[in-house]
Write a protein that holds these residues in place. Structure first.
Motif, mmCIF file in Angstrom:
data_model
loop_
_atom_site.group_PDB
_atom_site.id
_atom_site.type_symbol
_atom_site.label_atom_id
_atom_site.label_comp_id
_atom_site.label_asym_id
_atom_site.label_seq_id
_atom_site.Cartn_x
_atom_site.Cartn_y
_atom_site.Cartn_z
ATOM 1 N N SER A 67 0.836 -1.211 0.000
ATOM 2 C CA SER A 67 0.000 0.000 0.000
ATOM 3 C C SER A 67 0.864 1.252 0.000
ATOM 4 O O SER A 67 0.534 2.250 -0.659
ATOM 5 N N LYS A 68 1.977 1.234 0.720
ATOM 6 C CA LYS A 68 2.872 2.393 0.730
ATOM 7 C C LYS A 68 3.503 2.616 -0.643
ATOM 8 O O LYS A 68 3.667 3.752 -1.084
ATOM 9 N N SER B 90 1.559 6.910 -6.887
ATOM 10 C CA SER B 90 0.530 7.866 -7.260
ATOM 11 C C SER B 90 0.902 9.291 -6.847
ATOM 12 O O SER B 90 0.486 10.262 -7.485
ATOM 13 N N ASN B 91 1.724 9.412 -5.776
ATOM 14 C CA ASN B 91 2.130 10.737 -5.288
ATOM 15 C C ASN B 91 3.578 10.663 -4.802
ATOM 16 O O ASN B 91 3.837 10.416 -3.629
ATOM 17 N N PRO B 92 4.554 10.842 -5.689
ATOM 18 C CA PRO B 92 5.973 10.702 -5.297
ATOM 19 C C PRO B 92 6.410 11.666 -4.212
ATOM 20 O O PRO B 92 7.407 11.422 -3.529
ATOM 21 N N SER B 93 5.705 12.772 -3.996
ATOM 22 C CA SER B 93 6.098 13.736 -2.972
ATOM 23 C C SER B 93 5.564 13.375 -1.590
ATOM 24 O O SER B 93 5.719 14.158 -0.653
ATOM 25 N N SER B 94 4.929 12.218 -1.464
ATOM 26 C CA SER B 94 4.386 11.815 -0.173
ATOM 27 C C SER B 94 5.518 11.473 0.780
ATOM 28 O O SER B 94 6.683 11.331 0.402
ATOM 29 N N SER B 95 5.159 11.305 2.059
ATOM 30 C CA SER B 95 6.175 11.037 3.084
ATOM 31 C C SER B 95 6.863 9.702 2.857
ATOM 32 O O SER B 95 8.001 9.504 3.274
ATOM 33 N N ALA B 96 6.200 8.778 2.176
ATOM 34 C CA ALA B 96 6.802 7.460 1.964
ATOM 35 C C ALA B 96 8.009 7.541 1.056
ATOM 36 O O ALA B 96 8.934 6.726 1.160
ATOM 37 N N GLY B 97 8.041 8.564 0.154
ATOM 38 C CA GLY B 97 9.136 8.597 -0.805
ATOM 39 C C GLY B 97 10.072 9.764 -0.651
ATOM 40 O O GLY B 97 10.790 10.120 -1.578
ATOM 41 N N ARG B 98 10.053 10.451 0.459
ATOM 42 C CA ARG B 98 10.965 11.574 0.651
ATOM 43 C C ARG B 98 12.403 11.115 0.691
ATOM 44 O O ARG B 98 12.734 10.121 1.319
#
Length: 286
Positions: free
Chosen positions: A122-123, A129-137
């Motif tokens: 899920s992460k 879908s949103n590379p700027s999310s906290s999961a991908g910083r």
């Protein structure tokens, strides 16, 4: 995923089997090959109506999936009554070969089931879908020139990024295990024959008074020196006195003239060796 229990795995397997059958992932040829591999039926009973793909009734899941087992890490169990976390794999038992094959072909490497049943899926989907999310910083900034490969990337990206630089969604990996009944039966027959042959050899050895194979192995082999000493001892025990040539010819002919020194002729024949059967060999003394 750690939140999935045995009941969840059973529901997943049932849904995958039904979807695989509806999509036609299992054919009558697959069922026919399975029947022929069993070796219990005649060739004519492995085709036609005998090879029809069985249906799956979701109202009686236990009939088609009798057991589910998840391998857990018991060292990390929470308290006496707690549940140990999953190690990430488990086993599902099917009563029908066709249902198991349909489940495998439906689930294996299929990202449609990743979000609910695969850890961190899920992460990964959220990051894609949103590379700027906290999961991908990124931990050290992004896009800095002069950085070596891998630098500036978060541990999350390094874990799920493929060789092409794209983030890969983790997927279920399903393996199929089936016992070949014909081969298993043949192995049992060969084992029974080996045991019967060993028993016959043991009985024959007892009747003939021979030592058992294990006893023969335990016997200590004599060295070369010991064998030679044993041979000399037998020769000495079986030795027989044999008169010299001079004594044998003295009765039928006059004695030969002695040498100039007036001494006895040393050219006589004595026993060299005597075999076990009394065979005599002579050697002329020099």
């Amino acid at each position: 995923a750690n939140h999935v229990d045995e009941a969840g795995i059973k529901r997943l397997a049932a849904a995958a089997a039904v979807n695989g059958l509806e999509r036609g992932l299992v054919s009558e040829e697959d069922v026919s090959q399975h029947l022929r591999a069993g070796g219990d039926l005649e060739p004519l009973k492995c085709v036609g109506e005998y090879a029809r793909v069985p249906s799956f009734d979701t109202k009686h899941i236990k009939k088609y999936i009798p057991s589910v087992y998840i391998v857990r890490d018991m060292e990390k169990k929470d308290g006496a009554g707690g549940t140990a976390p999953s190690k990430g794999y488990g086993f599902v038992e099917f009563t029908e070969h066709a249902h198991a094959l349909a489940c495998l072909r439906e689930l294996n490497n299929n990202p449609a089931y990743s979000e609910e049943y695969v850890a961190n899926a899920s992460k990964v989907m959220m990051y894609r879908s949103n590379p700027s999310s906290s999961a991908g910083r990124r931990g050290n900034g992004r896009g800095n020139k002069g950085k070596r490969e891998g630098e500036g990337k978060s541990a999350f990206e390094q874990q799920f990024q493929g060789d092409d630089g794209k983030i890969k969604i983790p997927r279920l990996i399903v393996e199929f295990t089936i016992e070949n009944k014909a081969k298993a039966r043949k192995q049992l027959e060969n084992r029974a024959k080996q045991i019967a042959n060993s028993e016959r050899q043991r009985e024959r050895a007892n009747e003939e008074g021979e030592a058992q194979p294990d006893e023969k192995k335990n016997k200590k082999k004599k060295g070369r020196g010991a064998a030679q000493r044993e041979k000399k001892r037998k020769i000495q025990e079986n030795a027989v006195a044999v008169p010299s040539r001079e004594a044998r010819t003295s009765r039928s002919a006059p004695a030969a003239s002695s040498p100039a020194g007036g001494g006895r002729d040393d050219s006589v024949w004595n026993v060299k060796d005597v075999g076990d059967e009394g065979e005599r060999r002579f050697a002329k003394k020099k």
